[in-house]
Design an enzyme around this catalytic site. Structure first.
Site, PDB file in Angstrom:
ATOM      1  N   HIS A 107      -3.802  -1.638   3.599  1.00 44.52           N
ATOM      2  CA  HIS A 107      -3.556  -1.067   2.274  1.00 44.52           C
ATOM      3  C   HIS A 107      -2.973  -2.081   1.296  1.00 44.52           C
ATOM      4  CE1 HIS A 107      -4.377   2.645   4.342  1.00 44.52           C
ATOM      5  NE2 HIS A 107      -3.285   2.521   5.086  1.00 44.52           N
ATOM      6  N   ARG A 163       3.758  -0.409 -14.803  1.00 49.19           N
ATOM      7  CA  ARG A 163       4.458  -1.696 -14.720  1.00 49.19           C
ATOM      8  C   ARG A 163       3.423  -2.809 -14.748  1.00 49.19           C
ATOM      9  NH1 ARG A 163       2.984  -3.005  -9.555  1.00 49.19           N
ATOM     10  NH2 ARG A 163       2.777  -1.281  -8.068  1.00 49.19           N
TER      11      ARG A 163
END
Length: 409
Positions: free
Chosen positions: A325, A383
């Site tokens: 991941h 972000r």
């Protein structure tokens, strides 16, 4: 010590061949950036060996043959002042570590702003400690983890106030998606270089981001409506949708707090390990569950908003090549996407974030099921991301500088 720009370095090096009193300081934004020789004081013996820095960077080829320049320090200073806009802030703290802290400091220096870094004891020899104008160690208990230092909101705010910081850039990870940190900055008259508190409340929690996507008409992967508090709730979801499913941390990202469940006996241990990892990484152990899509394309759209509802995209990145991941390879653009699907992803991203009046930089992420090429929203990263430099390379937009300018208004 401030790192000189390439042009300033040329000017400073040229000073070595001339009288010390032949150079006058050039001020940019009130700071001495370099020194410029006056033509009347250049040593003739040295001039024969090396052209003046002005002739190297500011004159035509015909003028370069002559050492004498009519430009004065005042002319050069005025020229530089008209070409460079005022800095967004006076002093900025990079509230992070390692590469992204260095990246933030570099952008601030190029925008002529003073810089501050923080570091934990384990990072006392790290590059990010030495890159800025000032750096401060974050104190922590001897038995505390190294990560805990960068999650200490009260201490970070205290350091910022003592250092006279007027803006904090959180980078990625740690407190970058924390509404509490953004609010603490606001409460202390410090600008948070990132999304608004409302944006973070909506998008830092992936369950509320999912709800916002549904409200905006953006397709989502079948999943739980909110955070799950027990393995029994995961089991109930599995009973309804079947296996495989994926558990994800509600807060944070970077592949942490994620587990793919393919067997029923893994439900309880995987729920517990995902929640524990999320708590250690982000300070919040909340997790949710989604139906797992096998071998999808993972496409993310870079967006920038001004906080009024005006949002633009900087196209997409393909981050499908992953291990555990974690994104391994990023490509921009996603070259093999059908044009219609590409346009849909851009529209989904800008529509969702525009409705939220998103401010600053962010990334909207999607999975594309390769079986039928349908796209599904998975999250918004409110972000800067590790891979932002890939988009910078293909668009020419400095995203960190854009963040600072937007935060300054």
């Amino acid at each position: 010590m401030r790192v000189l720009s390439a042009a300033a370095a040329v000017l400073a090096a040229a000073a070595c061949i001339c009288n010390s009193d032949a150079f006058q300081p050039v001020r940019v934004g009130g700071k001495i950036s370099a020194t410029i020789p006056t033509s009347s004081n250049v040593k003739s013996s040295s001039a024969a060996l090396s052209p003046s820095p002005l002739s190297m960077v500011a004159t035509s080829p015909s003028d370069a043959a002559s050492e004498t320049s009519s430009a004065t320090p005042e002319v050069v200073s005025n020229l530089m002042a008209t070409q460079a806009p005022p800095p967004p802030f006076k002093k900025v703290m990079a509230a992070n570590r390692a590469e992204i802290a260095v990246r933030i400091v570099r952008a601030c220096i190029e925008l002529n702003m003073a810089t501050v870094a923080i570091y934990g004891h384990e990072d006392r020899y790290s590059q990010h400690r030495w890159a800025p104008d000032q750096s401060f160690q974050i104190e922590k208990d001897p038995d505390a983890t190294p990560i805990s230092a960068y999650l200490d909101i009260p201490q970070i705010i205290s350091i910022a106030k003592k250092a006279g910081v007027d803006a904090i850039h959180p980078g990625y990870g740690f407190l970058s998606e924390s509404p509490e940190f953004a609010q603490a900055c606001a409460d202390n008259d410090i600008t948070f270089v990132g999304p608004t508190v409302d944006n973070l409340n909506t998008f830092s929690d992936k369950t509320s981001a999912r709800a916002a996507a549904i409200a905006a008409g953006v397709p989502v992967v079948p999943g739980s409506d909110g955070a799950l508090g027990s393995a029994a709730e995961v089991q109930a979801f599995v009973d309804e949708y079947g296996l495989p499913v994926i558990i994800k941390a509600a807060m944070g990202g970077g592949g942490k707090g994620m587990r793919v469940i393919r067997n029923m006996e893994d439900v309880t241990p995987f729920f517990e390990s995902a929640s524990s990892e999320a708590l250690a990484s982000f300070g919040d152990g909340s997790v949710f569950v989604e139906k797992f899509i096998e071998r999808p394309r993972h496409i993310e759209v870079q967006i920038i908003g001004d906080g009024t509802g005006d949002v633009v995209h900087l196209y997409e990145r393909d981050c499908s090549v992953q291990r555990r991941h974690q994104k391994v390879i990023e490509m921009a653009p996603g070259w093999s996407l059908p044009d219609e699907l590409r346009a849909d992803l851009h529209n989904y991203a800008t529509e969702l974030t525009s409705r939220a009046k998103y401010k600053n930089a962010g990334t909207v992420e999607f999975l594309v099921d390769t079986a039928d090429m349908k796209a599904y929203f998975i999250e918004v990263n409110p972000r800067i991301q590790v891979e932002h430099t890939v988009t910078e390379e293909v668009t020419g937009v400095d995203i960190v500088k854009a963040q600072l300018r937007i935060a300054a208004g």
